[in-house]
Design an enzyme around this catalytic site. Structure first.
Site, PDB file in Angstrom:
ATOM      1  N   GLU A 182       0.833  -1.209   0.000  1.00 39.97           N
ATOM      2  CA  GLU A 182       0.000   0.000   0.000  1.00 39.97           C
ATOM      3  C   GLU A 182       0.866   1.256   0.000  1.00 39.97           C
ATOM      4  O   GLU A 182       0.549   2.249  -0.664  1.00 39.97           O
ATOM      5  CB  GLU A 182      -0.943   0.000   1.214  1.00 39.97           C
ATOM      6  CG  GLU A 182      -1.929  -1.166   1.252  1.00 39.97           C
ATOM      7  CD  GLU A 182      -3.015  -1.083   0.184  1.00 39.97           C
ATOM      8  OE1 GLU A 182      -3.121  -0.052  -0.505  1.00 39.97           O
ATOM      9  OE2 GLU A 182      -3.759  -2.074   0.033  1.00 39.97           O
ATOM     10  N   ARG A 234       0.511   3.855  -3.191  1.00 36.96           N
ATOM     11  CA  ARG A 234      -0.122   5.150  -2.893  1.00 36.96           C
ATOM     12  C   ARG A 234       0.918   6.252  -2.707  1.00 36.96           C
ATOM     13  O   ARG A 234       0.881   7.288  -3.383  1.00 36.96           O
ATOM     14  CB  ARG A 234      -1.003   5.049  -1.648  1.00 36.96           C
ATOM     15  CG  ARG A 234      -2.158   4.084  -1.857  1.00 36.96           C
ATOM     16  CD  ARG A 234      -3.038   3.959  -0.616  1.00 36.96           C
ATOM     17  NE  ARG A 234      -3.786   2.706  -0.673  1.00 36.96           N
ATOM     18  CZ  ARG A 234      -5.104   2.601  -0.515  1.00 36.96           C
ATOM     19  NH1 ARG A 234      -5.834   3.652  -0.270  1.00 36.96           N
ATOM     20  NH2 ARG A 234      -5.693   1.418  -0.572  1.00 36.96           N
ATOM     21  N   ASP A 286      -5.107  -9.438  -8.020  1.00 38.58           N
ATOM     22  CA  ASP A 286      -5.355  -8.553  -9.174  1.00 38.58           C
ATOM     23  C   ASP A 286      -4.142  -7.849  -9.793  1.00 38.58           C
ATOM     24  O   ASP A 286      -3.797  -8.082 -10.954  1.00 38.58           O
ATOM     25  CB  ASP A 286      -6.438  -7.515  -8.813  1.00 38.58           C
ATOM     26  CG  ASP A 286      -6.294  -6.919  -7.404  1.00 38.58           C
ATOM     27  OD1 ASP A 286      -5.255  -7.147  -6.771  1.00 38.58           O
ATOM     28  OD2 ASP A 286      -7.210  -6.208  -6.962  1.00 38.58           O
ATOM     29  N   GLU A 319     -12.681   0.477 -10.590  1.00 42.07           N
ATOM     30  CA  GLU A 319     -12.163  -0.463 -11.609  1.00 42.07           C
ATOM     31  C   GLU A 319     -12.966  -0.481 -12.910  1.00 42.07           C
ATOM     32  O   GLU A 319     -12.386  -0.539 -13.997  1.00 42.07           O
ATOM     33  CB  GLU A 319     -12.050  -1.877 -11.039  1.00 42.07           C
ATOM     34  CG  GLU A 319     -10.900  -2.043 -10.044  1.00 42.07           C
ATOM     35  CD  GLU A 319     -11.149  -1.405  -8.683  1.00 42.07           C
ATOM     36  OE1 GLU A 319     -12.329  -1.106  -8.358  1.00 42.07           O
ATOM     37  OE2 GLU A 319     -10.176  -1.178  -7.937  1.00 42.07           O
ATOM     38  N   THR A 334      -1.356   0.871 -10.328  1.00 41.08           N
ATOM     39  CA  THR A 334      -2.640   0.290  -9.931  1.00 41.08           C
ATOM     40  C   THR A 334      -3.463   1.255  -9.079  1.00 41.08           C
ATOM     41  O   THR A 334      -4.625   1.005  -8.800  1.00 41.08           O
ATOM     42  CB  THR A 334      -2.438  -1.068  -9.238  1.00 41.08           C
ATOM     43  OG1 THR A 334      -3.698  -1.742  -9.170  1.00 41.08           O
ATOM     44  CG2 THR A 334      -1.859  -0.898  -7.829  1.00 41.08           C
TER      45      THR A 334
END
Ligand SMILES: *[C@@H]1O[C@H](CO)[C@@H](O)[C@H](O)[C@H]1NC(C)=O
Ligand SMILES: *[C@@H]1O[C@H](CO)[C@@H](O)[C@H](O)[C@H]1NC(C)=O
Length: 494
Positions: A115, A119, A244, A388, A475
């Protein structure tokens, strides 16, 4: 651009004014939608700035705060490039002031490697790519050295799930495919920007190690792994959360590295072939979803998180000029969009269905009815402000040039406006099937600023702006500049 057209329209003679008006209206309409989405960002940013500035998230019902990402101000890092893209200079400058003050060693909790990478590091790198302020790259380097690189100091170089404040890898032996398997894009970009190859080397070494592990289904790996010995712990295969971005990054890292690493592309192609062969499931009504696998069972369930895949497939299909993959992308795109056909117009988090190879008469009448009407059965009925499907619509619009994808994205935005907006921002809701009471959940994800609003905005701006020929998105929807452009965007839009 549309102001010029209006001036032109005014000088027109009556006989052709009608067609000019139609054109003009079309242009006005496009700018108008981008402007409204920018307005939504400004509205939410005002709420965050008023009540939660410097915290990770705003609680958009109670005006409280949450710090789910180490308290470094995740929303600011995630929103940074969106501000640049939307031209919100004042907000950007205030964000820079915050960023300068962040100390990566100060945190109450261990940092979650994945994360933090997508981010914080992703946000800094893309803002640097778009704006070039040196402090952004300095902060990115500092973050990588202090929090990301220490994760690789394990017995075998597979990154740990967390890094603690003493800069030690922590989190135990259980690791998750998407988390250890999709760190490459950010690390590669950092190497490209700093000229120091060490980040790229550790990032790509993970893929080499994965490629040596045998899989029951070629190219598809279970979600839960053991760190050392490095191997899958069970057989649960999904393209949803937990797996994913591993598949997403195989293709994108290959593109960012200018096609120099064949292994990544080979792994992507094998995985996509297996998705088509083993996970593709068609309903009696002709909808196509990506199922899951466990032991020797195919699980007929999927979720909104999987809906990034049509866009990723289309990007790869166009990049490789592969018609079969393009057709697969299209059928998945259509079915992902259909899932938004609920009473609120928002997609449920997860759903299930009946495969057309099954005898539908064995199911309850209610299930038969649900399948013939909606084509899926909502399981988790929440909507988490997820991007998404919008992300895939963005790829479809930019790559095919078909403007009907804009209308679809706009419809989703209208539903978000209607059901997720609060007095200070936008919230998750618990029930997309209940128009009367969607049950707002008082949480505003930082990815709403990074992804949901950015992809929506870029659907309605000039397609050459942040072109897919020139950028690859991480992503978390942070665009990284490609050293060598590719050719995937449509030449004409109609
Ligand atoms: C939160 O802030 C908004 C905007 O200032 C205000 O309208 C709303 O009443 C506040 N909510 C609470 C629970 O204080
Ligand atoms: C489905 O099952 C029912 C009940 O056993 C049977 O009558 C019907 O022929 C089956 N349909 C198909 C397509 O196999």
């Amino acid at each position: 651009m549309f102001l010029k057209k209006i001036t032109l329209g005014l000088t027109c003679v009556a006989s052709i004014s009608l067609s000019v008006f139609a054109l003009e209206e079309n242009l006005v309409n496009e700018d108008y939608r981008a402007d409204i989405i920018k307005g939504a960002f400004k509205y939410a940013w005002k709420g965050y700035s008023t009540f939660a500035y410097g915290h990770d998230e705003l609680r958009p019902i109670t005006n409280g705060t949450t710090d789910s990402r180490n308290g470094w101000g995740a929303s600011i890092f995630d929103a940074l490039d969106t501000m640049i893209i939307m031209g919100l200079e004042d907000d950007y400058l205030r964000a820079l002031d915050h960023i300068k003050t962040v100390d990566w060693k100060q945190s109450l909790e261990p940092s979650k490697t994945f994360e933090t990478n997508i981010r914080y590091l992703g946000g800094l790198l893309s803002a640097y790519d778009l704006k070039g302020d040196k402090i952004l790259l300095d902060k990115a380097k500092e973050l990588a050295e202090n929090v990301i690189m220490p994760a690789f100091r394990t017995s075998n170089g597979i990154p740990s799930a967390y890094v603690d404040v003493e800069l030690q890898p922590v989190g135990g032996e259980e690791i998750v495919l998407a988390e250890f398997g999709s760190l490459q894009l950010e690390l590669v970009r950092l190497s490209q920007l700093t000229g120091d190859p060490k980040y790229e080397i550790v990032g790509n070494s993970i893929l080499e190690k994965i490629s040596k592990v045998p899989s029951r289904i070629p190219g598809l790996y279970p979600m839960i792994w053991n760190l050392d010995p490095f191997m899958p712990e069970n057989t649960y295969i999904t393209i949803s959360g937990g797996s994913d971005s591993y598949y997403e990054y195989l293709l994108k890292t290959h593109i960012l590295m200018e096609g120099k690493e064949e292994l990544q592309l080979d792994m992507w192609k094998t995985a996509v072939g297996s998705m088509h062969r083993y996970l593709r499931s068609e309903t009696h009504g002709g909808k196509v979803y990506l199922a899951e696998f466990e032991e020797h069972y195919k699980l007929l369930q999927s979720g909104e998180l999987v809906c990034f895949m049509p866009g990723n497939l289309l990007l790869g299909a166009r990049y490789l000029q592969n018609k079969k993959v393009e057709a697969f992308a299209l059928e998945l795109m259509n079915s992902c969009y259909d899932v938004w056909d609920t009473p609120t117009g928002l997609a449920p988090e997860t759903w299930s269905w009946i495969d057309k190879s099954q005898n539908i008469s064995f199911y309850s009448e209610k299930m038969q009815l649900t399948m013939s009407e909606a084509g899926f059965l909502s399981q988790d009925t929440g909507y988490d402000l997820r991007p998404e499907t919008i992300e895939s619509l963005f790829y479809f619009y930019r790559i095919t040039g078909d403007k009907t994808y804009q209308d679809k994205a706009w419809k989703i935005f209208e539903a978000i406006e209607k059901y997720c907006k609060t007095t200070s921002g936008y919230t998750r809701i618990a029930d997309v099937t209940n128009q009367e009471d969607v049950q707002p959940l008082n949480f505003e994800e930082s990815y709403f600023f990074a992804e949901t609003l950015k992809y929506l905005y870029l659907m309605f701006t000039d397609p050459s702006y942040i072109s897919l020929d020139e950028y690859v998105f991480n992503t978390e929807a942070h665009p990284f500049k490609l050293s060598t452009p590719i050719q995937v965007q449509a030449k004409e839009f109609s």
